[in-house]
Design a protein around this motif. Structure first.
Motif, PDB file in Angstrom:
ATOM      1  N   TYR A  45       0.864  -1.171   0.000  1.00 18.60           N
ATOM      2  CA  TYR A  45       0.000   0.000   0.000  1.00 18.60           C
ATOM      3  C   TYR A  45       0.901   1.221   0.000  1.00 18.60           C
ATOM      4  CZ  TYR A  45      -3.584  -3.354   1.279  1.00 18.60           C
ATOM      5  OH  TYR A  45      -4.435  -4.418   1.275  1.00 18.60           O
ATOM      6  N   THR A  46       0.596   2.179  -0.888  1.00 20.31           N
ATOM      7  CA  THR A  46       1.418   3.380  -0.962  1.00 20.31           C
ATOM      8  C   THR A  46       1.272   4.161   0.342  1.00 20.31           C
ATOM      9  OG1 THR A  46       0.517   3.448  -3.169  1.00 20.31           O
ATOM     10  CG2 THR A  46       1.978   5.252  -2.555  1.00 20.31           C
ATOM     11  N   THR A  47       2.372   4.587   0.866  1.00 20.95           N
ATOM     12  CA  THR A  47       2.277   5.398   2.086  1.00 20.95           C
ATOM     13  C   THR A  47       2.747   6.810   1.775  1.00 20.95           C
ATOM     14  OG1 THR A  47       4.437   4.562   2.698  1.00 20.95           O
ATOM     15  CG2 THR A  47       2.573   3.529   3.770  1.00 20.95           C
ATOM     16  N   HIS A  48       1.871   7.777   1.960  1.00 22.52           N
ATOM     17  CA  HIS A  48       2.258   9.178   1.838  1.00 22.52           C
ATOM     18  C   HIS A  48       1.381   9.987   2.780  1.00 22.52           C
ATOM     19  CE1 HIS A  48      -1.291   9.394  -0.694  1.00 22.52           C
ATOM     20  NE2 HIS A  48      -0.774   8.480  -1.480  1.00 22.52           N
TER      21      HIS A  48
END
Ligand code: 5GP
Ligand code: ZN
Length: 138
Positions: free
Chosen positions: A116-119
């Motif tokens: 999952y992209t984390t930003h």
């Protein structure tokens, strides 16, 4: 549906390794075996995917999920399980008869890698998007 591979599995035209069956659903081993015990749970009534399911169909399928998942876990000795469902080609659906993947997990490097992209979250945009989605729930 005559040209549907999973309907053919349900009717017995194509063989499968069944793990559970009742009047509404069938669970059988995925031919790919991403990890040992990789199982598919499908409704017996042909439906393309979750996006096309009625509430009743969803109840019939998802209500069976925990007991099939527990059986797969017990039999394989898995430590955990990824339960995955792909809807439409863009999401990786290749067989267009709804199915839920039960992928037993034994350690972090045993097969699949879900990222999952984390930003930094933009809470204002998230709020707007949640409102838009909420309006569409009928
Ligand atoms: P999808 O990519 O649509 O989410 O998953 C389809 C799954 O069906 C794949 O994991 C694939 O290995 C499995 N599959 C395709 N054809 C057959 C078959 O004839 N028998 C069984 N047991 N699994 C199949
Ligand atoms: Zn079908």
């Amino acid at each position: 549906m005559a040209n549907c591979i999973f309907c053919q599995i349900i009717s017995g035209t194509i063989p499968s390794s069944k793990v559970y069956e009742d009047e509404k659903v069938l669970a059988f081993l995925d031919i790919t075996q991403t990890t040992n015990g990789h199982t598919l749970l499908i409704p017996k009534e042909h439906v393309k995917n979750v996006l096309d399911m009625t509430e009743t169909m969803a109840q019939e399928v998802f209500s069976r999920l925990p007991k099939v998942a527990r059986a797969v876990q017990k039999a394989t000795g898995a430590k955990g399980m990824n339960i995955i469902n792909n809807n439409e080609e863009v999401a990786g659906q290749t067989v267009f008869h709804a199915h839920i993947h039960l992928v037993p997990r034994f350690d972090e490097k045993d097969g699949i890698d879900i990222k999952y992209t984390t930003h930094e979250p933009d809470f204002q945009s998230l709020g707007k998007l949640a409102e838009q989605i909420a309006k569409e729930v009928v």
